[in-house]
Write a protein that holds these residues in place. Structure first.
Motif, PDB file in Angstrom:
ATOM      1  N   LEU A  58      45.429  43.328  21.711  1.00 26.05           N
ATOM      2  CA  LEU A  58      44.586  44.977  21.118  1.00 26.05           C
ATOM      3  C   LEU A  58      43.939  45.069  22.582  1.00 26.05           C
ATOM      4  O   LEU A  58      43.207  46.134  23.154  1.00 26.05           O
ATOM      5  N   GLY A  59      43.545  43.640  23.612  1.00 30.28           N
ATOM      6  CA  GLY A  59      42.827  43.675  24.150  1.00 30.28           C
ATOM      7  C   GLY A  59      43.165  44.823  25.074  1.00 30.28           C
ATOM      8  O   GLY A  59      42.552  45.867  25.531  1.00 30.28           O
ATOM      9  N   CYS A 113      42.183  28.933  26.160  1.00 36.74           N
ATOM     10  CA  CYS A 113      43.856  29.476  25.609  1.00 36.74           C
ATOM     11  C   CYS A 113      44.575  29.328  26.707  1.00 36.74           C
ATOM     12  O   CYS A 113      45.383  28.534  26.085  1.00 36.74           O
ATOM     13  N   TYR A 161      39.682  39.950  15.221  1.00 33.40           N
ATOM     14  CA  TYR A 161      41.291  40.371  16.042  1.00 33.40           C
ATOM     15  C   TYR A 161      41.782  40.552  14.621  1.00 33.40           C
ATOM     16  O   TYR A 161      42.499  41.301  15.098  1.00 33.40           O
ATOM     17  N   SER A 205      42.682  36.620  28.551  1.00 32.75           N
ATOM     18  CA  SER A 205      42.957  35.185  27.285  1.00 32.75           C
ATOM     19  C   SER A 205      41.961  34.103  28.596  1.00 32.75           C
ATOM     20  O   SER A 205      42.540  33.079  28.559  1.00 32.75           O
ATOM     21  N   PHE A 254      38.920  39.004  28.324  1.00 32.57           N
ATOM     22  CA  PHE A 254      39.625  39.071  27.245  1.00 32.57           C
ATOM     23  C   PHE A 254      40.862  39.187  27.272  1.00 32.57           C
ATOM     24  O   PHE A 254      41.586  38.581  26.642  1.00 32.57           O
ATOM     25  N   SER A 255      41.068  40.770  28.566  1.00 32.21           N
ATOM     26  CA  SER A 255      42.772  40.356  27.967  1.00 32.21           C
ATOM     27  C   SER A 255      42.994  39.625  28.895  1.00 32.21           C
ATOM     28  O   SER A 255      44.588  40.027  28.325  1.00 32.21           O
ATOM     29  N   MET A 307      38.615  30.975  27.553  1.00 33.28           N
ATOM     30  CA  MET A 307      37.771  29.564  26.047  1.00 33.28           C
ATOM     31  C   MET A 307      38.951  28.362  26.108  1.00 33.28           C
ATOM     32  O   MET A 307      39.487  29.096  24.510  1.00 33.28           O
ATOM     33  N   SER A 360      50.433  35.777  24.908  1.00 34.38           N
ATOM     34  CA  SER A 360      48.850  36.128  24.561  1.00 34.38           C
ATOM     35  C   SER A 360      47.759  36.969  25.458  1.00 34.38           C
ATOM     36  O   SER A 360      47.065  37.334  24.878  1.00 34.38           O
ATOM     37  N   ALA A 361      48.329  37.280  26.761  1.00 42.24           N
ATOM     38  CA  ALA A 361      46.976  38.006  27.154  1.00 42.24           C
ATOM     39  C   ALA A 361      47.065  39.384  26.622  1.00 42.24           C
ATOM     40  O   ALA A 361      46.970  40.566  25.998  1.00 42.24           O
TER      41      ALA A 361
HETATM   42  N1  PFF Z   1      44.209  38.798  25.287  1.00 41.25           N
HETATM   43  C1  PFF Z   1      44.305  39.193  24.033  1.00 41.25           C
HETATM   44  C2  PFF Z   1      44.206  40.327  24.121  1.00 41.25           C
HETATM   45  O1  PFF Z   1      44.125  41.384  25.266  1.00 41.25           O
HETATM   46  O2  PFF Z   1      44.391  41.039  23.237  1.00 41.25           O
HETATM   47  C3  PFF Z   1      43.159  38.357  22.908  1.00 41.25           C
HETATM   48  C4  PFF Z   1      42.493  37.238  23.352  1.00 41.25           C
HETATM   49  C5  PFF Z   1      43.794  36.132  22.776  1.00 41.25           C
HETATM   50  C6  PFF Z   1      41.072  36.694  23.452  1.00 41.25           C
HETATM   51  C7  PFF Z   1      43.345  34.761  22.949  1.00 41.25           C
HETATM   52  C8  PFF Z   1      41.409  35.763  24.080  1.00 41.25           C
HETATM   53  C9  PFF Z   1      42.334  34.100  23.580  1.00 41.25           C
HETATM   54  F1  PFF Z   1      41.782  33.008  24.569  1.00 41.25           F
END
Ligand code: PFF
Length: 448
Positions: free
Chosen positions: A26-27, A231, A103, A226, A223-224, A229, A22-23
């Motif tokens: 694209l981040g 997740c 995304y 996750s 963001f990176s 939010m 998940s982490a």
């Molecule tokens: N962490 C993911 C990335 O870096 O691409 C993006 C992401 C996934 C953000 C899930 C938030 C989330 F809940």
């Protein structure tokens, strides 16, 4: 779903792989290089490193604890622990919707580049990579590929957490490391690459600690990872009771950091070698990386493998925010998983089309802009507002609202694990992490 029937992820390795899946996406591979490129390279890197440890990891632990304890979707989880705090789960659902809005589009770009690499088109075209990217943007294909990506995600999520999500992560993660390392070595031999290392690794401290750089770095860390939010709340709801939350959060964060670093070590030398600008913006990796491949034998083959991995890394991330929404719709509205996934995918298509086709003019509190894209707004609001605030309140929730032993019990698995870092984590969650986020937030609004 009853307690015991609820799905769970397999062993220790799987949990790390799935959360890292998940982490890492694209981040790390797309957003980190372009944001670092815009905010001074090395200056950004230092603040980003600090953000991961000071705010990212504590907030991830807080989310793990909430999710594993309640074993519910983001909204249900907060509500189960305290009725008054269910709004914090909705913050997560809203964040997932905003991320959904842009995304898939960027993930779709990687599909276009995968196809054009495999067919050889990308390298046989006489026009520059910058022009190729612009022509692609002006075509129908960004919308098409975004929808294809949503369908791919839908199929995996609908199959369920154990089969779909675990399998995808197991194969893709090691492959991603290998190819990034090969590229990092290759790029070192390109002319002028030294300039890139200087930009990325030799910081100007004055530039680093401005409130804007700190805010962007904290946003990038959330963001990176996750985090912020719901997740990791949702994913931790599928963890087993004996998972070690501290080591999982450390492993996931270090892996994410490593991929971000590798991405920087690949992109910036290539940027300078090709005479491009590090502050190019969202198109950065799509015009820079082909320059590296072009200089290699078997350009199309390398490029195909790389964009395949970007696509897979994005897929394990899209699965995770799709899952936040799928679990929310299914559990909160008492629907089947299938219908939860269908509703989520339908909303994802609508939001993606909105982002591809609509721009608007902005005039609020004296700030004016014309032709603003939803992509920028969704990205900014999710990474720089909703995720930091979500993370801040989650820290406050676990450290101040829940009973005193809550974090200690979750971190030590009710006394069965020894944890020397526990007092540090609790101190960070009570004071450091929330206060720091709050401070930066106000500072950027010009209030402090
Ligand atoms: N962490 C993911 C990335 O870096 O691409 C993006 C992401 C996934 C953000 C899930 C938030 C989330 F809940």
């Amino acid at each position: 779903m009853s307690e015991d029937k609820r799905a769970s992820f397999g062993g220790k390795l799987s949990v790390v792989l799935v959360a890292a899946g998940s982490a890492i996406g694209l981040g790390a591979l797309w957003r980190f290089p372009y944001i670092a490129g815009k905010h001074g390279g090395a200056a950004f890197l230092i603040v980003f490193l600090l953000s991961i440890f000071v705010v990212g990891i504590p907030a991830m632990l807080a989310e793990f604890a909430v999710g594993r304890k309640s074993r519910k979707n983001a909204v249900g989880a907060f509500r189960q622990l305290s009725k008054k705090w269910s709004w914090l789960g909705y913050n997560g659902v809203l964040g997932a919707l905003l991320i959904t809005g842009f995304y898939y589009i960027v993930a779709g770009w990687s599909l276009e580049y995968l196809v054009n690499s495999a067919t050889g088109l990308l390298y046989s075209s006489p026009v520059s990579f910058t022009e190729q990217f612009a022509a692609f943007q002006a075509s129908w294909r960004p919308a098409f590929y975004a929808v294809v990506f949503i369908l791919l995600t839908h199929i995996i999520v609908a199959r369920g957490v154990e089969k779909g999500i675990e399998k995808a992560s197991r194969i893709m993660m090691p492959a991603l490391f290998v190819i990034l390392i090969i590229m990092a070595v290759r790029v070192a031999f390109m002319p002028n690459s030294i300039e890139g290392y200087r930009f990325f690794l030799s910081p100007n401290f004055k530039e680093a600690f401005t409130s804007e750089t700190i805010m962007m770095a904290i946003g990038q860390a959330f963001f990176s990872l996750s985090v912020g939010m719901g997740c990791m709340v949702t994913y931790a709801s599928y963890f087993k009771k004996n998972n070690n939350l501290v080591s999982t959060s450390l492993n996931v964060s270090l892996l994410t950091l490593l991929v971000s670093l590798l991405a920087g070590l690949v992109i910036f030398p290539a940027v300078f070698s090709a005479g491009l600008q590090p502050a190019e913006g969202p198109s950065l990796i799509f015009i820079t990386l082909p320059e590296i491949f072009k200089a290699m034998p078997l350009a199309s083959l390398w490029s195909t493998v790389f964009f395949l991995l970007v696509m897979l890394a994005s897929l394990t991330s899209t699965i995770s925010f799709h899952e936040v929404l799928t679990a929310y719709f299914a559990e909160e509205f008492k629907l089947s998983r299938k219908w939860g996934a269908r509703i989520t995918s339908a909303i994802s298509v609508l939001l993606s089309l909105l982002t591809v086709y609509c721009v608007f003019d902005f005039d609020f509190l004296g700030v004016k802009a014309t032709g603003v894209s939803f992509m920028d707004v969704f990205d900014y609001v999710s990474a720089n507002i909703l995720m930091p605030l979500g993370a801040m309140f989650t820290c406050i929730f676990v450290a101040w609202v829940m009973e005193r032993n809550f974090m200690r019990d979750e971190i030590t698995n009710y006394g069965s694990l020894k944890s020397y870092v526990m007092p540090v984590v609790v101190f960070m969650l009570r004071y450091v992490t929330p206060l720091l986020i709050l401070y930066i937030f106000f500072k950027n609004l010009g209030i402090l």
